[in-house]
Design a protein around this motif. Structure first.
Motif, PDB file in Angstrom:
ATOM      1  N   ASN A 251      -8.890  -5.465   2.080  1.00  0.00           N
ATOM      2  CA  ASN A 251      -8.472  -4.461   0.549  1.00  0.00           C
ATOM      3  C   ASN A 251      -8.512  -3.515   1.368  1.00  0.00           C
ATOM      4  OD1 ASN A 251      -9.154  -6.678  -1.208  1.00  0.00           O
ATOM      5  ND2 ASN A 251      -6.672  -5.772  -1.730  1.00  0.00           N
ATOM      6  N   ALA A 252      -7.787  -3.234   1.560  1.00  0.00           N
ATOM      7  CA  ALA A 252      -7.929  -1.765   2.547  1.00  0.00           C
ATOM      8  C   ALA A 252      -8.623  -0.279   1.801  1.00  0.00           C
ATOM      9  CB  ALA A 252      -6.452  -0.259   2.613  1.00  0.00           C
ATOM     10  N   ASP A 307      -2.352   2.027   0.447  1.00  0.00           N
ATOM     11  CA  ASP A 307      -2.848   3.046  -0.516  1.00  0.00           C
ATOM     12  C   ASP A 307      -4.599   1.974  -0.159  1.00  0.00           C
ATOM     13  OD1 ASP A 307      -0.947   4.887  -1.298  1.00  0.00           O
ATOM     14  OD2 ASP A 307      -0.347   2.498  -2.681  1.00  0.00           O
ATOM     15  N   GLU A 308      -5.025   2.734  -1.272  1.00  0.00           N
ATOM     16  CA  GLU A 308      -7.240   2.334  -1.330  1.00  0.00           C
ATOM     17  C   GLU A 308      -6.909   1.085  -2.075  1.00  0.00           C
ATOM     18  OE1 GLU A 308      -9.724   5.545  -2.167  1.00  0.00           O
ATOM     19  OE2 GLU A 308     -10.822   4.006  -3.447  1.00  0.00           O
ATOM     20  N   GLY A 309      -7.063   0.654  -1.803  1.00  0.00           N
ATOM     21  CA  GLY A 309      -6.605  -0.853  -2.204  1.00  0.00           C
ATOM     22  C   GLY A 309      -5.657  -1.836  -1.388  1.00  0.00           C
ATOM     23  N   SER A 310      -4.681  -1.360  -0.449  1.00  0.00           N
ATOM     24  CA  SER A 310      -3.738  -2.374  -0.370  1.00  0.00           C
ATOM     25  C   SER A 310      -4.576  -3.562  -0.043  1.00  0.00           C
ATOM     26  CB  SER A 310      -2.748  -1.411   0.285  1.00  0.00           C
ATOM     27  OG  SER A 310      -2.343  -0.764  -0.700  1.00  0.00           O
ATOM     28  N   LEU A 311      -3.274  -4.314  -0.080  1.00  0.00           N
ATOM     29  CA  LEU A 311      -3.929  -5.919   0.966  1.00  0.00           C
ATOM     30  C   LEU A 311      -4.027  -5.717   1.891  1.00  0.00           C
ATOM     31  CD1 LEU A 311      -5.646  -8.840   0.269  1.00  0.00           C
ATOM     32  CD2 LEU A 311      -2.692 -10.000   0.349  1.00  0.00           C
TER      33      LEU A 311
ATOM     34  N   GLY B 105      -9.845  -4.506  -5.710  1.00  0.00           N
ATOM     35  CA  GLY B 105      -8.349  -6.120  -5.891  1.00  0.00           C
ATOM     36  C   GLY B 105      -7.245  -4.690  -5.099  1.00  0.00           C
ATOM     37  N   THR B 107      -4.794  -1.629  -4.979  1.00  0.00           N
ATOM     38  CA  THR B 107      -4.637  -0.364  -5.434  1.00  0.00           C
ATOM     39  C   THR B 107      -3.963  -0.144  -7.669  1.00  0.00           C
ATOM     40  OG1 THR B 107      -3.521   0.222  -4.033  1.00  0.00           O
ATOM     41  CG2 THR B 107      -3.439   1.717  -5.174  1.00  0.00           C
ATOM     42  N   ARG B 110      -7.590  -1.672  -8.973  1.00  0.00           N
ATOM     43  CA  ARG B 110      -8.272  -0.596  -8.758  1.00  0.00           C
ATOM     44  C   ARG B 110      -8.129   0.636  -9.765  1.00  0.00           C
ATOM     45  NH1 ARG B 110     -10.547  -0.588  -3.127  1.00  0.00           N
ATOM     46  NH2 ARG B 110     -10.454  -2.689  -2.434  1.00  0.00           N
TER      47      ARG B 110
END
Lengths: 318, 308
Positions: A251-252, A307-311, B105, B107, B110
């Protein structure tokens, strides 16, 4: 053996729209003209539940083309449903337009529910009882997937043997989750209609090689089911993953632009770079994504904005 | 009042998304109120701002019981609200389908995890919710049957109705469901509208919350106006659905909350080109209009009206 096939196009479900149009879900039923050579075994090829996933469009076309090319080899029923969410496909919309609703979260639907639930109910009614349903997805617009079949652990024993015929590279047996109980596959499998979920390629595109690979797999599966007597190509043996920790998710860690460094479906060693997240405004590398261990990269991000969290990828541990 | 940022998410080109919380009183985590989780939940955010105004006043008057604290989050999904989108801007996922969240996980997982970490330990959780069916509702308290639902406290809002409904698979990732699983007494409050402001039902909802908090010993104030019903507790199945066969231009012929008699005309569907009446929806029994479709167009096989 018959020299011809019957191709019956009909509406599985029809709902009036407000302005001079009806929503129709169409089926093409292919069967031998000579009923004596029909085993009455039935396979259903379903796609287009998500309107932005188009790989299945080519699969449907190519499958029908190959059956027509060799009609005497057909000995069962092949039902093809290329557009379960026709308004979504027509408007480049993943969900059901007008409702902002994921169609694969409303099954088994309801006869007396909202229009969307009624459609879902009719689809379940239509597909139930088939010898096999194959629901073809194409990831989404963000990720590219190697041709794979995903199976809920509850159905592992029944579905993994069927999945092995499908010529996919990978079979992922994943943990059961309550939220997935609203999917088409869960509803059908829980009604004893075996249903395989295929993920291959990327949203909004057709990856011809993957599609042809899937059609080879469908022909082979039809042969195994007694629906097809023609020649089929040898199929590959998939990697089957059923460990709870068999897949590493990337995740980013930062928002930015993802630039891939690794090639899809390649073996990576510990410390290899999957890609960078960069900032086009400053010219900085915001994050480097590296593998924590060796494995095969079976998912890679296609859409650069994260985005923060994007796979951004998934690695199969080996 | 203590205004604080309870969650922040950085973006590439936009300013960081900050989820703002307003804390009143000090002490045990008594009540948490969440407004909009979706970008179209304008009424839900508006109702929260009315509640914040009221709590400011009550705090100044020392009406919050000592040792009790109240947290209000008027808007979680500010990014979507600012661009007029219901779900998350990039991947169209719904924060209210991501609870309890996962901080490593994707966005919206999160975001849900970040919010839930802050709000999960409150004794009472109130969410101003919206339904996927687009339309107007008679204000009510809605709860899922999880085995943890608390009907008696729900009645303390003194709303006309408390609706109990069966849990469906996709409910298990909602805020309300997870609050209940984490042993918070959770209530979804529905006012009349979602994407438009209805000031009257927002004001009544604020008064309903104040009544409940008084009865729960969290506030000691006097409430003027608002609802004062002995709430009727209903199951979703007790609501009578009126579905249409035809599609076209839709027009309600009664108001939300209106009492109607069996056979009374409730709504009409007309041909979009020629204007002739295609279908008249009539009341199948005596009752009160609880829900009504409000968009000018309607699909066939749609539940246009629900009666109590």
């Amino acid at each position: 053996m018959s020299q011809e096939i019957i191709s019956q196009i009909s509406d599985v479900c029809q709902v009036k729209l407000p302005i001079g149009e009806s929503l129709k879900i169409k089926r093409n039923r292919l069967l031998p003209a000579d009923s004596a050579s029909n085993t009455n075994k039935r396979i259903c090829i379903v796609t287009g539940i998500h309107g932005d996933e188009l790989e299945g469009q080519y699969v449907c076309y190519e499958l029908i083309r190959r059956i027509r090319e060799n009609p005497e080899a057909l000995t069962g029923i092949v039902d093809v449903y290329p557009a379960m969410n026709p308004m979504g496909i027509d408007s480049v919309t993943r969900g059901i337009p007008g409702f902002d609703l994921d169609m694969n979260r409303i099954f088994p639907g309801s006869k007396d529910g909202a229009m969307t639930e009624y459609v879902a109910y009719k689809i379940i009614e239509e597909l139930s009882g088939a010898d096999l349903v194959v629901d073809i997805h194409a990831s989404n617009i963000y990720l590219t997937e190697i041709p794979q079949i995903r199976i809920n652990e509850l159905n592992e024993d029944t579905l993994v043997p069927l999945a092995r015929h499908m010529n996919v590279d990978f079979v992922w047996v994943h943990a059961s989750s309550t939220v997935l109980e609203s999917t088409l596959a869960y509803s059908l499998n829980s009604r004893a209609t075996p249903t395989l979920v295929v993920e291959a390629g990327v949203g909004m595109r057709i990856t011809k090689g993957y599609c042809e690979q899937l059609v080879d797999g469908l022909m082979n599966t039809m042969k195994e089911l007694g629906i097809w007597q023609g020649e089929v190509k040898p199929v590959r043996e998939p990697l089957v993953e059923n460990r709870t920790d068999g897949v590493v998710f990337f995740n980013a860690p930062k928002a930015g632009i993802f630039v891939p460094a690794a090639k899809h479906w390649t073996r990576l060693e510990k410390g290899d770079r999957v890609g960078n997240i960069v900032n086009p405004l400053t010219g900085d590398i915001l994050a480097e994504i590296v593998t924590p261990e060796k494995g095969i990269l079976f998912t890679i991000r296609e859409y650069p904005i994260v985005d923060e969290g994007s796979l951004v990828g998934r690695l199969l541990r080996i | 009042m203590n205004r604080k940022i309870i969650y922040e998410l950085n973006a590439l080109y936009r300013e960081p998304m900050q989820v703002t919380g307003y804390e009143f009183g000090e002490g045990e985590k008594s009540v948490c109120v969440v407004g909009s989780l979706r970008g179209n939940e304008i009424q839900q955010m508006f109702t929260c701002n009315k509640l914040i105004q009221r709590l400011k006043k009550l705090e100044q008057q020392n009406r919050i019981v000592e040792g009790k604290s109240i947290l209000v989050l008027p808007c979680v999904n500010t990014y979507s609200m600012n661009i007029g989108k219901r779900f998350w801007p990039t991947d169209n996922t719904d924060i209210n389908r991501m609870f309890p969240g996962y901080n490593e996980g994707e966005t919206t997982q999160r975001i849900a995890a970040g919010i839930f970490e802050v709000i999960k330990d409150y004794g009472i959780g109130i969410q101003f919710a919206s339904n996927y069916m687009s339309g107007r509702f008679l204000p009510h308290i809605r709860m899922m049957q999880t085995g943890f639902e608390d009907i008696e406290t729900a009645k303390k809002f003194e709303f006309p109705y408390v609706i109990r409904r069966n849990t469906r698979p996709f409910d298990t990732t909602t805020l309300n469901y997870n609050w209940q699983i984490w042993e918070t007494r959770a209530f979804s409050v529905y006012t009349t509208d979602t994407d438009e402001i209805d000031a009257k039902s927002a004001a009544d909802a604020v008064k309903g919350i104040e009544q409940m908090l008084n009865k729960e010993g969290i506030l000691h104030s006097s409430v003027n106006g608002g609802y004062h019903y002995n709430s009727r507790v209903l199951c979703d199945d007790n609501l009578l659905s009126v579905r249409c066969r035809e599609a076209g231009i839709y027009e309600n012929k009664v108001d939300i909350g209106e009492e109607v008699c069996k056979g009374q005309l409730l709504a009409e569907i007309t041909d979009p080109y020629e204007g002739m009446v295609l279908e008249q929806l009539v009341a199948p029994a005596d009752g009160t209009v609880f829900f009504q479709h409000k968009a000018p167009l309607i699909y066939a096989s749609t539940t246009a009206i629900k009666l109590v």
